[in-house]
Design a protein around this motif. Structure first.
Motif, mmCIF file in Angstrom:
data_model
loop_
_atom_site.group_PDB
_atom_site.id
_atom_site.type_symbol
_atom_site.label_atom_id
_atom_site.label_comp_id
_atom_site.label_asym_id
_atom_site.label_seq_id
_atom_site.Cartn_x
_atom_site.Cartn_y
_atom_site.Cartn_z
ATOM 1 N N ALA A 130 0.839 -1.204 0.000
ATOM 2 C CA ALA A 130 0.000 0.000 0.000
ATOM 3 C C ALA A 130 0.872 1.252 0.000
ATOM 4 O O ALA A 130 0.534 2.260 -0.638
ATOM 5 C CB ALA A 130 -0.938 0.003 1.206
ATOM 6 N N ARG A 133 2.121 1.887 -3.470
ATOM 7 C CA ARG A 133 1.004 2.405 -4.271
ATOM 8 C C ARG A 133 0.777 3.888 -3.975
ATOM 9 O O ARG A 133 0.622 4.702 -4.894
ATOM 10 C CB ARG A 133 -0.242 1.577 -3.901
ATOM 11 C CG ARG A 133 -1.326 1.556 -4.923
ATOM 12 C CD ARG A 133 -2.369 0.524 -4.496
ATOM 13 N NE ARG A 133 -3.656 0.856 -5.071
ATOM 14 C CZ ARG A 133 -4.810 0.326 -4.690
ATOM 15 N NH1 ARG A 133 -4.844 -0.586 -3.724
ATOM 16 N NH2 ARG A 133 -5.934 0.685 -5.263
ATOM 17 N N SER A 134 0.777 4.265 -2.698
ATOM 18 C CA SER A 134 0.600 5.676 -2.332
ATOM 19 C C SER A 134 1.755 6.518 -2.856
ATOM 20 O O SER A 134 1.545 7.627 -3.352
ATOM 21 C CB SER A 134 0.533 5.834 -0.807
ATOM 22 O OG SER A 134 -0.595 5.186 -0.268
ATOM 23 N N GLU A 136 3.652 6.135 -5.437
ATOM 24 C CA GLU A 136 3.519 6.425 -6.864
ATOM 25 C C GLU A 136 2.347 7.363 -7.141
ATOM 26 O O GLU A 136 2.485 8.357 -7.853
ATOM 27 C CB GLU A 136 3.351 5.139 -7.675
ATOM 28 C CG GLU A 136 3.298 5.457 -9.180
ATOM 29 C CD GLU A 136 3.027 4.254 -10.072
ATOM 30 O OE1 GLU A 136 2.285 3.357 -9.653
ATOM 31 O OE2 GLU A 136 3.561 4.238 -11.196
ATOM 32 N N ALA A 137 1.186 7.047 -6.559
ATOM 33 C CA ALA A 137 -0.022 7.824 -6.869
ATOM 34 C C ALA A 137 0.121 9.275 -6.424
ATOM 35 O O ALA A 137 -0.405 10.185 -7.061
ATOM 36 C CB ALA A 137 -1.239 7.181 -6.208
ATOM 37 N N LEU A 138 0.835 9.498 -5.317
ATOM 38 C CA LEU A 138 0.950 10.861 -4.790
ATOM 39 C C LEU A 138 2.172 11.585 -5.352
ATOM 40 O O LEU A 138 2.448 12.726 -4.996
ATOM 41 C CB LEU A 138 0.951 10.834 -3.264
ATOM 42 C CG LEU A 138 -0.332 10.236 -2.658
ATOM 43 C CD1 LEU A 138 -0.217 10.111 -1.150
ATOM 44 C CD2 LEU A 138 -1.562 11.072 -3.016
ATOM 45 N N GLY A 139 2.923 10.898 -6.226
ATOM 46 C CA GLY A 139 3.970 11.588 -6.968
ATOM 47 C C GLY A 139 5.296 11.755 -6.241
ATOM 48 O O GLY A 139 6.074 12.655 -6.565
ATOM 49 N N ARG A 166 7.508 0.178 -10.971
ATOM 50 C CA ARG A 166 7.721 1.440 -11.681
ATOM 51 C C ARG A 166 8.449 2.479 -10.844
ATOM 52 O O ARG A 166 9.119 3.360 -11.377
ATOM 53 C CB ARG A 166 6.368 2.017 -12.113
ATOM 54 C CG ARG A 166 5.637 1.137 -13.129
ATOM 55 C CD ARG A 166 4.344 1.771 -13.603
ATOM 56 N NE ARG A 166 3.350 1.866 -12.560
ATOM 57 C CZ ARG A 166 2.364 0.999 -12.363
ATOM 58 N NH1 ARG A 166 2.233 -0.055 -13.161
ATOM 59 N NH2 ARG A 166 1.491 1.160 -11.393
#
Lengths: 259, 259
Positions: A130, A133-134, A136-139, A166
């Motif tokens: 998790a 995932r955070s 990457e999603a939050l940049g 990634r």
């Protein structure tokens, strides 16, 4: 495609050992990835795919994903569904597996003004995934991972939904030592301690790169890591809750780092 | 204390059924709580404790917690360690268990200027527990829980670390209907959709109470709930990640609701 039907085939035994053992992964620099989409993600993200295994059903059902893998991998095998069950971490495998090589990102790849989370001994694979995932999603510009964190655990890979393939991930043996060599960055130790600075007041004040450290679920950050940081920061909390779940805390910290 | 050593004792079978079955919990309005500290938390939080079970070892090892439970519970039993293993959701039980009554909070208990998360069909018990923990730690006024969410699942209770016993939790059959009856509140639907309003621009603008809805891990919010809301909001995301883990998203939303 050569076919493997024996569950005790050496290549299958090796793949299982990568799924089961963190020390085997570290030693070999390889990990087992499961799932049609995740394996295709790895191929498309430039992760080196050493060997791949597909069931005949998977070749039919996930043709696009399978061909993405075949495009980058020179060593593909067909496996029986019994072998797939042996390789799988789930009860209902899709029948697509890859052995991939971990990527090494050296400390020099830290970007000077970048914003990073550094993780010390996060134990729970779902938290680990998790957090990837955070990040990457939050940049975030990447994650720094110290010894005890295992992003290549099968459950962690699944929970990360491809982000761990990634992201720019830097692995270090000793986080304290890493921080000592990263003096250009504002180094923050996140602690569940109301006397530490509110994370909201820290990140906006500087154009410097920031590394924010997040500790183990039960024990938090080590004293060694806290000492290597410039500042203690916290997420102000209320009620009788003593702390946030590690991945909830990491999400809020990442959010503020990029605010 | 009366002693129970038979694993098929009716009281033990009933307790196991509460641990195993969400419909049994709903039907009876009771749930099984495990762990010395959690059971004491329930007693101290005014949760009604109907019946308690302790191993002899637990009475010695967790004397303070056990006596907190005995102080509020008129029906306590000693159990053998075999019975404790049968009741337990973990492999190494502490030997302290309670049957508690769910608390009912009616819609009238919503506080007019309050900030709430509303959860629709959160499936993963670890997510459910982590969201309760975040809601309490970040100071939300409560949680609104719709049909498919099961905060009384043993794993969810454990992950919540007591917060689900202390939080103001309102349960509703239909979240859309609940929202229709809560027109005094700004009702937000959180969606992974970059055309929705940035959550940062919404919460600061109003002194009204806010209810922010969070949907299922795989499918997000239902159309029905989205339609019942005043506005769609989102956490802006980057990279190829398509969404955040539900409990990471809930943590950031709760953080912004209280900012």
């Amino acid at each position: 495609m050569e076919k493997i039907t024996a569950r005790n085939n050496d290549k299958i035994k090796y793949a299982c050992s990568l799924a089961a053992s963190a020390s085997k992964r570290r030693e070999s620099g390889e990990f087992l990835l499961e799932g049609a989409r995740l394996c295709a993600d790895a191929a498309l993200s430039g992760v080196e795919t050493v060997r791949a295994f597909f069931t005949a059903d998977a070749v039919a059902d996930y043709a696009e994903y399978v061909s993405a893998v075949e495009g980058v991998c020179g060593e593909c095998y067909e496996i029986s569904s019994e072998v797939a069950l042996k390789l799988s971490d789930t009860g209902t495998p899709q029948g697509v597996f890859c052995i991939c090589r971990m990527r090494e990102h050296p400390i020099e790849s830290l970007s000077a003004g970048g914003r990073y989370l550094a993780l010390e001994n996060i134990q729970d694979p779902s938290n680990m995934g998790a957090i990837c995932r955070s990040a990457e999603a939050l940049g975030l510009d990447g994650l720094i991972i110290s010894g005890g964190c295992d992003i290549y655990n099968p459950k962690a890979l699944r929970a990360a939904m491809g982000s761990s393939l990634r992201l720019n991930i830097l692995t270090c043996g000793s986080l304290a030592e890493f921080l000592n060599n990263a003096a250009g960055f504002l180094r923050l130790a996140s602690v569940p301690d109301s006397s530490a600075k509110d994370i909201r007041t820290v990140c906006g004040e500087t154009a410097r790169g920031i590394i924010c450290c997040v500790g183990n679920e039960g024990n938090g950050l080590s004293e060694e890591v806290i000492s290597a940081c410039d500042e203690k920061v916290t997420i102000p909390m209320q009620g009788r809750a003593e702390s946030l779940n590690a991945s909830a805390a990491a999400a809020i910290l990442a959010w503020e780092l990029k605010r």
